[in-house]
Structure formats: structure tokens, C-alpha cells
Design a protein around this motif. Structure first.
Motif, mmCIF file in Angstrom:
data_model
loop_
_atom_site.group_PDB
_atom_site.id
_atom_site.type_symbol
_atom_site.label_atom_id
_atom_site.label_comp_id
_atom_site.label_asym_id
_atom_site.label_seq_id
_atom_site.Cartn_x
_atom_site.Cartn_y
_atom_site.Cartn_z
ATOM 1 N N LYS A 23 29.632 10.666 10.959
ATOM 2 C CA LYS A 23 29.254 10.069 11.947
ATOM 3 C C LYS A 23 30.100 8.275 11.846
ATOM 4 O O LYS A 23 30.621 8.246 11.021
ATOM 5 N N GLN A 24 29.802 8.168 13.016
ATOM 6 C CA GLN A 24 30.375 6.904 13.216
ATOM 7 C C GLN A 24 29.847 5.832 12.356
ATOM 8 O O GLN A 24 28.343 5.219 12.454
ATOM 9 N N ARG A 30 33.998 -4.118 11.404
ATOM 10 C CA ARG A 30 34.888 -2.275 11.384
ATOM 11 C C ARG A 30 34.132 -1.508 11.402
ATOM 12 O O ARG A 30 33.047 -1.067 11.226
ATOM 13 N N LYS A 31 34.274 -0.475 12.822
ATOM 14 C CA LYS A 31 33.313 0.895 12.474
ATOM 15 C C LYS A 31 34.563 1.848 12.274
ATOM 16 O O LYS A 31 35.753 1.490 12.449
ATOM 17 N N ILE A 32 33.973 2.644 11.323
ATOM 18 C CA ILE A 32 35.110 3.837 10.699
ATOM 19 C C ILE A 32 34.227 5.433 10.823
ATOM 20 O O ILE A 32 32.934 4.695 11.149
ATOM 21 N N CYS A 33 34.809 6.279 9.943
ATOM 22 C CA CYS A 33 33.826 7.095 10.164
ATOM 23 C C CYS A 33 33.979 8.058 8.953
ATOM 24 O O CYS A 33 34.326 7.846 8.582
ATOM 25 N N GLU A 45 39.800 5.982 8.980
ATOM 26 C CA GLU A 45 39.531 4.845 10.328
ATOM 27 C C GLU A 45 38.946 5.995 11.199
ATOM 28 O O GLU A 45 38.884 7.287 11.695
ATOM 29 N N ARG A 46 38.471 4.883 12.540
ATOM 30 C CA ARG A 46 37.648 6.212 13.638
ATOM 31 C C ARG A 46 38.553 6.348 14.774
ATOM 32 O O ARG A 46 37.784 7.248 15.207
ATOM 33 N N LEU A 47 39.683 5.920 15.163
ATOM 34 C CA LEU A 47 40.204 6.482 15.983
ATOM 35 C C LEU A 47 41.930 7.099 15.247
ATOM 36 O O LEU A 47 42.238 6.521 14.633
ATOM 37 N N SER A 54 38.633 9.325 19.543
ATOM 38 C CA SER A 54 37.421 9.285 18.983
ATOM 39 C C SER A 54 37.044 10.108 18.172
ATOM 40 O O SER A 54 36.740 11.288 17.916
ATOM 41 N N GLY A 56 34.978 10.627 16.092
ATOM 42 C CA GLY A 56 33.748 10.757 15.093
ATOM 43 C C GLY A 56 33.753 11.754 16.791
ATOM 44 O O GLY A 56 32.224 12.327 16.802
ATOM 45 N N CYS A 68 41.497 16.438 15.501
ATOM 46 C CA CYS A 68 40.833 15.434 16.711
ATOM 47 C C CYS A 68 40.495 16.385 17.914
ATOM 48 O O CYS A 68 40.714 16.956 18.267
#
Ligand code: FES
Length: 106
Positions: A23-24, A30-33, A45-47, A54, A56, A68
Motif C-alpha cells: 500500500k502507498q 512524502r509518499k512511501i510504500c 521508498e515508493r519509486l 511505482s 505500489g 518492481c
């Protein structure tokens, strides 16, 4: 180092994150997973560090790796080490699960 909290109890945060799903989440700006395996939580990290896909939309293997979705590079959950592919390791964040929920530190 900053601490962000998710959920208000261990049970609540476990219910928020389906087993082995990614889940993101937004923590501040900041967005993370975040992924969960049993009572172990992994934040990263999300990317993807390869070409910024992504994570996610990736998936978790039976060997506790995140894959990935773009070129299928693999990263070990927890350490972030690249286990298949040619790029830098994934940045991971410390997590602590306790009776007040999940703390993510970064
Ligand atoms: S973008 Fe993730 S493996 Fe290439």
C-alpha cells in the motif's frame, strides 16, 4: 529523525494492511510504500531506483522480496538490497509495531 504513526492499536493497523499487499501511504509531504507479512511491517521508498516505476504496483514474493512491476528487479524487504537487477539498493525505513499502532521512522 521523525516518527509517523499509523493506526491506534496493533490490531487496527494489521487490519489496515492486507497480508503481502503493498500500500502507498502519505506521511507528511512524502509518499512511501508499506507492506505486511504477519506482524512484520516493511516501509520503503515508493519509486523503484532503476527507472522510477511505482513499487505500489509491484508484488511480494515467497522469499520476502518486493518485485518492481516494470522490469521485475527484486529487492529484499527489510534491507532493501537488490537481489536481482542492476541498480542501487532500495531505501527502507524503520518500523515499530506496538500496542499504539505502527511507527515509521525516517
Ligand atoms: S523501473 Fe523498476 S526494475 Fe526497472
Amino acid at each position: 529523525m521523525r516518527e509517523y504513526r499509523l493506526g491506534r492499536s496493533k490490531e487496527e493497523v494489521i487490519a489496515l494492511f492486507p497480508e503481502r499487499a503493498i500500500k502507498q501511504v502519505a506521511l507528511g509531504d512524502r509518499k512511501i510504500c508499506v507492506a505486511r507479512i504477519g506482524e512484520r511491517f516493511f516501509a520503503f521508498e515508493r519509486l523503484c531506483p532503476h527507472r522510477m516505476a511505482s513499487l505500489g504496483e509491484g508484488w511480494i514474493t515467497a522469499f520476502d522480496e518486493v518485485v518492481c512491476p516494470l522490469h521485475q528487479y527484486r529487492f529484499e524487504l527489510g534491507s532493501g538490497r537488490v537481489s536481482s537487477g542492476d541498480c542501487r539498493d532500495l531505501i527502507c525505513f524503520q518500523t515499530v509495531l506496538d500496542d499504539r499502532g505502527l511507527a515509521i521512522l525516517f
